[in-house]
Structure formats: C-alpha cells, structure tokens
Design an enzyme around this catalytic site. Structure first.
Site, PDB file in Angstrom:
ATOM      1  N   GLU A 251     -12.885 -53.645  79.270  1.00 33.27           N
ATOM      2  CA  GLU A 251     -13.972 -53.040  78.517  1.00 33.27           C
ATOM      3  C   GLU A 251     -15.120 -52.642  79.442  1.00 33.27           C
ATOM      4  O   GLU A 251     -15.439 -53.345  80.404  1.00 33.27           O
ATOM      5  CB  GLU A 251     -14.446 -53.995  77.416  1.00 33.27           C
ATOM      6  CG  GLU A 251     -13.351 -54.204  76.374  1.00 33.27           C
ATOM      7  CD  GLU A 251     -13.752 -55.101  75.215  1.00 33.27           C
ATOM      8  OE1 GLU A 251     -13.100 -55.012  74.163  1.00 33.27           O
ATOM      9  OE2 GLU A 251     -14.715 -55.888  75.353  1.00 33.27           O
TER      10      GLU A 251
ATOM     11  N   CYS B 139     -23.736 -59.208  76.471  1.00 31.41           N
ATOM     12  CA  CYS B 139     -23.399 -60.093  77.588  1.00 31.41           C
ATOM     13  C   CYS B 139     -22.557 -61.271  77.121  1.00 31.41           C
ATOM     14  O   CYS B 139     -22.915 -61.966  76.174  1.00 31.41           O
ATOM     15  CB  CYS B 139     -24.690 -60.595  78.234  1.00 31.41           C
ATOM     16  SG  CYS B 139     -24.432 -61.712  79.621  1.00 31.41           S
TER      17      CYS B 139
END
Length: 388
Positions: free
Chosen positions: A109, A359
């Site tokens: 990703e 994150c």
C-alpha cells in the site's frame, strides 16, 4: 548477440536475450549509464531516457522523440519500463488517497497525503514486516519479501503519473517522500538506497534530500551503513521512554536497546546535512502504556543529548489490537511536559484513518513466508546487508 548487465540485486551479469528484458526502473543513474555503455551508446543517452521516465512518467520508448529510432528499437528489444500497477484506490474525506499496488501475486500500500503547501507520498519497502511491533497493523501480516528497486521507485512513478494526469482537479504534485509504509527500510538497503538515489537525482524526481525521509525502528548496523551510502532525512520509531516499555512494543529493542539506537542516530547526524542537525522522533501514543506525564519526563531526560524534534502520533486502531488511543487531554499534557524542556513537539494530524491509510494501519495482502524462528533472527540480529 547477447549483452550483459549487472542488476541492482546481484553482481552476477544477466544475459539479455529475447526472453529477458531489463526493467529500467531497477537502475539508478550510474547503473543506467553502464547499461547504455554495454549497448554501445554514450552515457548522455541514459540521462535522456531517465528524464523521459521520471520527468514525464513515460514508459513508451516510441514517445521519446529526442531519441533516434535505431536506439529506440534497440531498447525495445532488451529493456522495458514497467511500474507496478494500481489494483485498488480508496479516497478519504480529507483528500488522502490510498493505492493498493500489485507486486507479483501480492499487494503493498502507498498513501498520497495532500496538504496546503505540500503533498507527501508514503512508500512501502517490503511486502509485510518481520519486526512485529505490537501496535502496527503491517507487522501482524507477517513478512514475505523485500521489494525490488522498480517496485519501490515504481510506487512514486505510478503516483506521480496519476496525480500528474489529475492536475485539473487541483491535486498537488508530490513534494515529499517518506519511507514509512509497509516494511523496515533498513532491512532492504540493497534496493531502498538506489530507489532513494533516483528520488534525489536531477534526472529522476529531483527531490531535495531534506524532502526524502527514511524511518527506522532501529536496525543499528544498517543505520551505520546508511550514513556512508546516502544522505536523507531520518526519522526514528522510538515510541517508548525506556527499555522496559520498548522491549514489549518494539521487539527489536531487545537486540539494539535505546542507548545503542540513539548512539547510532547521533553518528548518522554527524555525517548528514539533510537533517539540519536533528532527527525526527516518532512516538505513538498508547493509552496508559507510554503516555503518562512520568513517561514524558523520562523521554525528555532520554533525549537531552540527541538534537531532535518530536512527533506525537495518536495511535490508529486496527482489528484485534490490544491498545487504545490516548485521549486528547493525555496527549496535550504529554506535549506540554516536552515543550517545558524546550523540545519542538508536534502532534501529528491523523490523515486517512477512514480508509485505513493512517500511520500503522497499512496492511496490504501478504503471504507470510517467514517462519517465526527467522522473524526472531531478523529482530535479534542484522541479516547480511549484502543479501537484503
């Protein structure tokens, strides 16, 4: 007649024939010039082709109009420009875009994060991760393999092509790249460094070395080696004010403890111009684990000899995780303690959490091929850097 070229992954020459083509995205400028030399061409031809590849995101030799037809024909026989493909796109309400990118039969990703004055691309370096940080979704997927140079720089190439084609929508071109996606970059130096060289190269993406950031959890011998290979901005995934907590949430700390890690960071800063003399400390805020005011005082004492700025990162949840996100009030108190010691302290704004692009949330599609004993080896010792 067959030609020979040395690929980035090996010093063994590869014979070029009708069945084998070199992906030019695997080559930095030095390697590109060697490749063109082996074709009987002058080095400046490599620069011309790189400019087409990276300035214009061109992957078709026939469109390179300042390259003569004979050379274009030769290139089509022995080379290709093949970036990994986007197989899924998700767009967040805040403008963040997450791309699932196919690398062989798996996915990594890549995340595009636009802001008012910049656009940052978060890039993956491995399929999965072997370090098993307890608060990170990627680590729960296991580890499969390192990404090739073409699969790393190809994420930037693909994103630049998509964003460039969408300028009419007002999307900002990529100004910053952070090696903070899936994987531990320092366990893939062989491919990460040439990819970053292309990011910095004027005939590549031409980014400033202060705008390319590598984040590491603390593979100390590889960090020492990095400083002799390239100069980029450094961020470290610290996440704890003492070894007791870090041993639990960042297992590599059992091999390279905080003191050893920070020593390597200071050695890197002595060699680096990109960091302007200080490192970015990344500190994920886990509710009642590492976020108390006593932890903030410990962290300030720990970092007093390390020039740094501190990014506090609200933890982003994923299914099955044993943690909770620190409350805003706990984060605020923690931040105020650090600032009272004179540290530049920033609370990172969460971006893309509605599409699992924030994150610690990147997961991809990983076939775990790393047995637990090998994972422990990767956590507990550095793999031969020449082999990664």
């Amino acid at each position: 007649m067959s030609e020979q070229i040395v690929t980035p992954e090996s010093s063994t020459p590869v014979v070029l024939n009708n069945e084998t083509k070199i992906n030019l995205l695997d080559l930095n400028r030095q390697q590109m010039r060697e490749f063109f030399k082996n074709l009987g061409e002058k080095p400046f031809r490599a620069d011309q082709v790189m400019k087409w590849m990276y300035h214009y995101c061109c992957d078709n030799f026939d469109e390179m109009t300042d390259i003569n037809k004979v050379l274009r024909g030769k290139l089509k026989e022995v080379a290709e420009i093949r970036a990994p493909e986007v197989v899924e796109e998700q767009r967040s309400s805040d403008g963040t875009i997450k791309w699932a990118i196919a690398v062989g039969d798996q996915r990594v990703e890549t995340v595009y994060i636009p802001e008012d004055d910049r656009a940052t691309l978060c890039v993956s370096s491995q399929v999965g991760c072997a370090l098993e940080c307890k608060f990170c979704s990627t680590a729960q997927q296991g580890f499969n393999r390192n990404l090739r140079v073409s699969e790393i720089i190809g994420q930037v190439w693909r994103a630049a092509k998509i964003v460039g084609a969408a300028k009419v929508t007002g999307q900002r071109p990529i100004t910053n790249v952070v090696m903070m996606g899936m994987g531990e970059p320092l366990l893939n130096l062989t491919n990460v460094v040439p990819a970053m060289e292309i990011m910095l190269d004027d005939f590549g993406f031409g980014l400033s070395k202060r705008r390319v950031t590598l984040s590491t959890s603390g593979v100390v011998p590889a960090l020492d080696k990095l400083g002799d290979m390239i100069d980029v901005a450094l961020a470290i995934s610290l996440h704890a004010p003492n070894d007791t907590i870090r041993d639990e949430i960042v297992p590599i700390n059992k091999k390279y403890n905080i003191e050893t890690f920070l020593g390597a960071v200071r050695r890197y800063l002595e060699k680096s111009n990109a960091n302007q003399g200080r490192v970015t400390i990344e500190y994920v805020m886990l509710d009642h684990v590492n976020d108390g005011t006593e932890h903030a005082h410990q962290l300030a004492e720990l970092l007093k000899e390390t020039p740094c700025k501190i990014n506090l990162i609200p933890w982003n949840p994923f299914p099955g995780a044993p943690y909770g996100r620190s409350s805003n009030s706990r984060i605020d108190r923690f931040s105020k303690v650090l600032m009272s010691y004179g540290f530049t302290t920033i609370v990172r704004k969460t971006r893309g959490d509605d599409i699992d692009a924030a994150c610690g949330q990147l997961a991809g599609d990983v076939i775990d091929r790393t047995k637990r004993t090998l994972r422990k080896r990767m956590q507990g010792e550095v793999i031969d850097i020449k082999a990664i």
